[in-house]
Write an enzyme that holds these catalytic residues in place. Structure first.
Site, short mmCIF file in Angstrom:
data_model
loop_
_atom_site.label_atom_id
_atom_site.label_comp_id
_atom_site.label_asym_id
_atom_site.label_seq_id
_atom_site.Cartn_x
_atom_site.Cartn_y
_atom_site.Cartn_z
N LYS A 41 31.89 32.92 42.32
CA LYS A 41 30.73 33.23 43.17
C LYS A 41 31.13 33.80 44.53
O LYS A 41 30.57 34.79 44.98
CB LYS A 41 29.91 31.96 43.43
CG LYS A 41 28.98 31.58 42.31
CD LYS A 41 27.94 30.57 42.73
CE LYS A 41 28.42 29.34 43.46
NZ LYS A 41 29.48 28.53 43.05
N ARG A 118 20.73 24.62 44.72
CA ARG A 118 21.64 23.96 43.78
C ARG A 118 20.92 23.01 42.84
O ARG A 118 21.55 22.44 41.96
CB ARG A 118 22.69 23.19 44.56
CG ARG A 118 24.01 24.00 44.58
CD ARG A 118 25.00 23.25 45.31
NE ARG A 118 26.36 23.48 44.99
CZ ARG A 118 27.16 24.32 45.64
NH1 ARG A 118 26.70 25.10 46.55
NH2 ARG A 118 28.43 24.37 45.35
N ARG A 164 43.43 27.98 43.80
CA ARG A 164 42.60 28.85 44.65
C ARG A 164 42.98 28.66 46.13
O ARG A 164 43.19 27.55 46.59
CB ARG A 164 41.14 28.47 44.43
CG ARG A 164 40.19 29.34 45.18
CD ARG A 164 38.86 29.29 44.55
NE ARG A 164 38.15 28.05 44.82
CZ ARG A 164 36.85 27.92 44.64
NH1 ARG A 164 36.14 28.91 44.17
NH2 ARG A 164 36.26 26.78 44.90
N ARG A 197 40.99 24.62 49.72
CA ARG A 197 39.80 23.86 50.09
C ARG A 197 40.00 22.39 49.76
O ARG A 197 40.58 22.07 48.73
CB ARG A 197 38.59 24.39 49.31
CG ARG A 197 37.98 25.61 49.91
CD ARG A 197 36.93 26.25 49.03
NE ARG A 197 35.95 25.34 48.45
CZ ARG A 197 34.82 25.75 47.87
NH1 ARG A 197 34.54 27.04 47.82
NH2 ARG A 197 33.98 24.90 47.35
N ARG A 208 32.55 18.16 40.98
CA ARG A 208 31.75 19.40 41.13
C ARG A 208 31.31 19.94 39.79
O ARG A 208 30.20 20.45 39.64
CB ARG A 208 32.56 20.46 41.91
CG ARG A 208 32.56 20.18 43.41
CD ARG A 208 33.65 20.92 44.14
NE ARG A 208 33.62 22.34 43.91
CZ ARG A 208 34.71 23.11 43.87
NH1 ARG A 208 35.91 22.59 44.05
NH2 ARG A 208 34.60 24.39 43.66
P1 AMP Z 1 30.36 25.93 47.82
O1 AMP Z 1 31.16 26.62 48.87
O2 AMP Z 1 29.06 26.62 47.54
O3 AMP Z 1 31.15 25.63 46.59
O4 AMP Z 1 29.93 24.52 48.44
C1 AMP Z 1 30.91 23.56 48.80
C2 AMP Z 1 30.26 22.21 48.96
O5 AMP Z 1 29.28 22.24 50.01
C3 AMP Z 1 29.48 21.70 47.76
O6 AMP Z 1 30.31 21.12 46.76
C4 AMP Z 1 28.55 20.68 48.41
O7 AMP Z 1 29.25 19.51 48.78
C5 AMP Z 1 28.17 21.40 49.70
N1 AMP Z 1 26.99 22.25 49.48
C6 AMP Z 1 26.93 23.60 49.63
N2 AMP Z 1 25.71 24.04 49.36
C7 AMP Z 1 24.97 22.96 49.03
C8 AMP Z 1 23.64 22.77 48.63
N3 AMP Z 1 22.80 23.81 48.50
N4 AMP Z 1 23.20 21.51 48.38
C9 AMP Z 1 24.02 20.46 48.51
N5 AMP Z 1 25.32 20.56 48.86
C10 AMP Z 1 25.80 21.81 49.12
#
Ligand code: AMP
Length: 258
Positions: A41, A118, A164, A197, A208
């Site tokens: 993504k 999400r 990554r 990360r 996740r």
């Molecule tokens: P991402 O970079 O989109 O993979 O997001 C990393 C982490 O941020 C996720 O695993 C969640 O802990 C948190 N996070 C990001 N966006 C959301 C969301 N829309 N709702 C809840 N947690 C989020």
């Protein structure tokens, strides 16, 4: 990196203007990206934003930026701890954060929303926010992992995601096996440091994956029913996938128009 305006408005919740202000588009792209962990993504959001000259709006990056700045509010500290474990942060917080950034959604440069919504509650909240702004999402792009990857043992998925690395500055994503940086630990685009990360550690990756299946996957059907879903196979090089998305979007627009 992309020559696109900074995302100051997104990071500072509208208290700072982006510079330069994105030039108006006749038909700004307003997209949501969905995909399992590891579907690419973040990489696709970056490539699509370059092609469509839209802004990459990532909720995950807001939490990572808050963590890097040692944000001290108790709610944000709890959110960062949840993120580090691979869990979702409480939705009241994430919805409030997106609501505070309504200007980015209405920006006439367009956007690619990465990581929000999400789950169904967030999807309904997004719908309400957009309705208040009198705008609509053009399409929801679902980056679908090929069947053979979906069937991989969890251990292999975990091993892949553990390779990554992300740039601390421009957030470009590299994969040590499939797409390594030219110089170890250094971003090809801006020369900054690459880091892993905290939620790319094995246990957080497992969480996740489970969260995606339990909460996010149902959005595929949700947006399919609304006629917004564009399903794209996430196999091939990042550029091949990007081209497929752009073709899929063209087709979607012409189908909606006819
Ligand atoms: P991402 O970079 O989109 O993979 O997001 C990393 C982490 O941020 C996720 O695993 C969640 O802990 C948190 N996070 C990001 N966006 C959301 C969301 N829309 N709702 C809840 N947690 C989020």
């Amino acid at each position: 990196m992309s020559g696109h305006p900074s995302r100051d408005g997104w990071y500072a919740a509208g208290e700072v203007d982006c510079f330069p202000v994105p030039p108006p588009r006749e038909r700004p792209s307003r997209l949501v990206l969905l995909g399992a962990p590891g579907a690419g993504k973040g990489t696709q959001a970056r490539l699509l934003c370059e092609s469509l000259r839209a802004c990459h709006l990532s909720t995950g990056e807001l939490f990572r930026a808050a963590r890097d700045q040692c944000a001290s509010s108790p709610a944000m500290r709890a959110a960062i701890e949840a993120m580090n474990r691979g869990e979702l942060v409480p939705e009241e917080l994430v919805i409030a954060m997106v609501r505070e950034r309504a200007n980015c959604l209405r920006c006439h440069g367009g956007f690619v929303l990465d990581g929000f919504p999400r789950n169904q509650t967030q999807a309904i909240a997004l719908d309400e926010i957009l309705a208040e702004l009198h705008i609509a999402i053009e399409a929801v792009v679902y980056l679908e992992l090929p069947q053979e990857e979906l069937e991989l043992p969890l251990e292999e998925i975990v091993a892949r995601l553990s390779g990554r690395r992300t740039c601390v500055d421009c957030r470009a994503v590299f994969d040590l096996a499939a797409n390594p940086p030219t110089r170890s630990g250094v971003c090809d685009y801006c020369g900054e440091r690459l880091v892993q990360r905290t939620d790319d550690q094995p246990e957080a990756i497992r969480v996740r994956m489970k969260v995606f299946e339990a909460e996010t996957l149902s959005l595929v059907e949700f947006y399919e029913r609304l006629g917004k879903l564009v399903r794209i196979s996430a196999s091939g090089t990042p550029e091949q996938i990007r081209d497929r998305v752009l073709q899929g979007l063209d087709r979607n627009v012409s189908e909606v128009a006819t």
